[in-house]
Design a protein around this motif. Structure first.
Motif, PDB file in Angstrom:
ATOM      1  N   ILE A 168       0.880  -1.179   0.000  1.00 33.20           N
ATOM      2  CA  ILE A 168       0.000   0.000   0.000  1.00 33.20           C
ATOM      3  C   ILE A 168       0.913   1.223   0.000  1.00 33.20           C
ATOM      4  O   ILE A 168       1.634   1.460   0.964  1.00 33.20           O
ATOM      5  N   PRO A 169       0.934   1.973  -1.113  1.00 32.65           N
ATOM      6  CA  PRO A 169       2.053   2.892  -1.361  1.00 32.65           C
ATOM      7  C   PRO A 169       1.981   4.280  -0.730  1.00 32.65           C
ATOM      8  O   PRO A 169       2.887   5.070  -0.931  1.00 32.65           O
ATOM      9  N   TRP A 170       0.909   4.576   0.035  1.00 32.16           N
ATOM     10  CA  TRP A 170       0.777   5.964   0.497  1.00 32.16           C
ATOM     11  C   TRP A 170       1.246   6.179   1.934  1.00 32.16           C
ATOM     12  O   TRP A 170       1.119   5.298   2.780  1.00 32.16           O
ATOM     13  N   CYS A 171       1.785   7.383   2.193  1.00 34.44           N
ATOM     14  CA  CYS A 171       2.193   7.815   3.538  1.00 34.44           C
ATOM     15  C   CYS A 171       1.597   9.206   3.767  1.00 34.44           C
ATOM     16  O   CYS A 171       1.204   9.862   2.806  1.00 34.44           O
ATOM     17  N   ILE A 172       1.620   9.665   5.013  1.00 34.88           N
ATOM     18  CA  ILE A 172       1.201  11.050   5.263  1.00 34.88           C
ATOM     19  C   ILE A 172       2.186  11.975   4.561  1.00 34.88           C
ATOM     20  O   ILE A 172       1.823  12.906   3.868  1.00 34.88           O
ATOM     21  N   ARG A 173       3.481  11.697   4.754  1.00 34.83           N
ATOM     22  CA  ARG A 173       4.493  12.376   3.935  1.00 34.83           C
ATOM     23  C   ARG A 173       5.714  11.481   3.820  1.00 34.83           C
ATOM     24  O   ARG A 173       5.917  10.586   4.636  1.00 34.83           O
ATOM     25  N   LYS A 174       6.511  11.730   2.817  1.00 35.82           N
ATOM     26  CA  LYS A 174       7.670  10.876   2.527  1.00 35.82           C
ATOM     27  C   LYS A 174       8.819  11.216   3.488  1.00 35.82           C
ATOM     28  O   LYS A 174       9.182  12.376   3.636  1.00 35.82           O
ATOM     29  N   CYS A 175       9.403  10.196   4.142  1.00 39.75           N
ATOM     30  CA  CYS A 175      10.552  10.442   5.036  1.00 39.75           C
ATOM     31  C   CYS A 175      11.830  10.619   4.217  1.00 39.75           C
ATOM     32  O   CYS A 175      12.008   9.960   3.185  1.00 39.75           O
ATOM     33  N   PRO A 176      12.757  11.466   4.691  1.00 39.22           N
ATOM     34  CA  PRO A 176      13.949  11.785   3.891  1.00 39.22           C
ATOM     35  C   PRO A 176      14.930  10.612   3.710  1.00 39.22           C
ATOM     36  O   PRO A 176      15.803  10.672   2.865  1.00 39.22           O
ATOM     37  N   TYR A 177      14.786   9.537   4.517  1.00 31.01           N
ATOM     38  CA  TYR A 177      15.716   8.406   4.410  1.00 31.01           C
ATOM     39  C   TYR A 177      15.102   7.234   3.647  1.00 31.01           C
ATOM     40  O   TYR A 177      15.746   6.216   3.435  1.00 31.01           O
ATOM     41  N   CYS A 178      13.829   7.374   3.236  1.00 34.61           N
ATOM     42  CA  CYS A 178      13.083   6.212   2.747  1.00 34.61           C
ATOM     43  C   CYS A 178      13.256   6.031   1.244  1.00 34.61           C
ATOM     44  O   CYS A 178      13.012   6.954   0.470  1.00 34.61           O
ATOM     45  N   ASP A 179      13.678   4.808   0.829  1.00 34.72           N
ATOM     46  CA  ASP A 179      13.802   4.557  -0.611  1.00 34.72           C
ATOM     47  C   ASP A 179      12.758   3.542  -1.079  1.00 34.72           C
ATOM     48  O   ASP A 179      12.878   2.960  -2.144  1.00 34.72           O
ATOM     49  N   PHE A 180      11.713   3.302  -0.251  1.00 37.99           N
ATOM     50  CA  PHE A 180      10.647   2.402  -0.680  1.00 37.99           C
ATOM     51  C   PHE A 180       9.756   3.115  -1.685  1.00 37.99           C
ATOM     52  O   PHE A 180       9.788   4.329  -1.817  1.00 37.99           O
ATOM     53  N   ASN A 181       8.934   2.334  -2.363  1.00 35.07           N
ATOM     54  CA  ASN A 181       7.982   2.917  -3.300  1.00 35.07           C
ATOM     55  C   ASN A 181       6.815   3.495  -2.496  1.00 35.07           C
ATOM     56  O   ASN A 181       5.805   2.842  -2.297  1.00 35.07           O
TER      57      ASN A 181
END
Length: 384
Positions: A14-27
């Motif tokens: 499930i590809p959504w987050c509240i916001r993208k973390c600066p260390y995250c390289d997941f889709n």
């Protein structure tokens, strides 16, 4: 290819987050204001129906819903998803069903709903209990929420949950890393994942690196943390995974033991064995959520696949199996890949000579020194 019963898992992305973390390289993608939950669940079930011909007659051992932040979805959507999966595939009686969650999305009622829908294990992305580090990591939760996570999980009916924690954080001291770890141990989860923050390409941290602790300090953190965990009720069974007795993550264990997993969702990766043809295929789905939903609806969720060669297989098998602290039985190679033992012989001879691996009663495991230099051990099995 004489492959005995190969366990089958299901990974759901499930590809959504509240916001993208600066260390995250997941889709993962910042969530739009209205999440297309209904449409996405429908795409997932259509996608699974398309994969059925590759896995006829097999039962699911485990399901893992990862992301992104799957706990952004409503309990109704997760219920609809699991009901739809049950209608398509038989479950083993004691199937493990994990949902990844963030403390920031922890609402007690919602989590009771997840439990009722059939989720029986949570994996909670804490990362740190330190307010300053949570801010640097761009996490949407604060340390109070991190501390409450275990209570909420328990009161929602989860007696099996993992806390995910990182060390080697920007500006982190050894004392702070150990405080985080002790805090996690004190919350008494059934499982702990404790791993080093690395700067991955395609992340904000990689483009603008924060001040990271040096390698020696990180190695000391790891050594001291290892000692702390050894004094607790957790046993290390994989490079970054620790569990109370009987609570190892069965889904991840299936990856490391080179089992099969069918994968649905945007950008998800799967691995499926075809014993009749004697082949193992890896595949991946379209990455962008909108494109994935559109392609899945017309029966074309996969965006690429490859059949693994014997050289790929022996290397990938060792890459996974050597991550297990207690090693693996030699017979597992043939059971899971169809390859004869001689494919490992050259690498194994070198590893034995250098004291990096032990072979005892048909079982291969890393020695203490091999465990410290695992990457070098794995390289020995890379055929030119």
């Amino acid at each position: 290819m004489s492959m005995t019963h190969i366990p089958l898992s299901l990974y759901i992305h499930i590809p959504w987050c509240i916001r993208k973390c600066p260390y995250c390289d997941f889709n993962s993608h910042a969530a739009p204001s209205g999440l297309p939950e209904k449409q996405y669940v429908q795409a997932l079930l259509t996608n699974l129906a398309q994969e059925l011909p590759h896995i006829w007659g097999r039962k699911l051992e485990s399901i893992f819903i990862g992301g992104g932040t799957p706990s952004l979805f409503s309990a109704e959507s997760i219920d609809e998803l699991l009901c739809g999966i049950r209608a398509l595939l038989p479950f083993r009686p004691n199937i493990e069903v994990t949902l990844e969650a963030n403390p920031g999305t922890f609402e007690q009622e919602k989590f009771k709903g997840f439990r009722e829908a059939g989720i029986n294990r949570l994996s909670v992305g804490i990362q740190s209990f330190n307010a300053e580090h949570l801010q640097i990591l761009g996490r949407v939760h604060n340390n109070t929420e991190a501390l409450r996570a275990a209570d909420i999980a328990r009161s929602a009916g989860f007696d099996n949950f993992n806390l995910d924690l990182m060390f080697g954080l920007p500006k982190q001291t050894q004392e702070q890393a150990l405080q985080d770890l002790q805090q996690a141990i004190d919350l008494n989860p059934t499982h702990l994942s404790w791993y080093q923050l690395t700067l991955e390409p395609n992340t904000l941290f990689y483009k603008q690196p924060p001040p990271m602790p040096d390698d020696d300090l990180v190695a000391e953190m790891q050594f001291a943390g290892q000692h702390l965990i050894n004094l607790s009720c957790y046993t290390q069974y994989e490079v970054s995974a620790y569990a109370r007795p009987g609570f190892e993550c069965r889904h991840n264990r299936n990856y490391w033991e080179f089992g099969d997993y069918v994968a649905i969702g945007a950008g998800a990766h799967g691995k499926i064995t075809n014993p009749a043809q004697g082949s193992i295929t890896r595949y991946h789905n379209h990455r962008q959520p909108a494109e994935y939903m559109q392609q899945a609806s017309i029966g074309a969720a996969r965006s690429g696949e490859q059949i693994l060669t014997p050289a790929d297989l022996s290397f990938e098998f060792m890459l996974n199996a050597l991550r297990l602290r207690d090693g693996f039985p030699i017979t597992l190679l043939t059971e899971r890949t169809g390859l004869a033992f001689h494919h490992l012989k050259a690498g194994l001879d070198q590893a034995l000579q250098r004291g990096l691996l032990d072979v005892e009663e048909g079982h291969i495991r890393p020695t203490a020194i091999g465990w410290q230099f695992l990457n070098e051990v794995i390289q020995l099995f890379l055929e030119d």
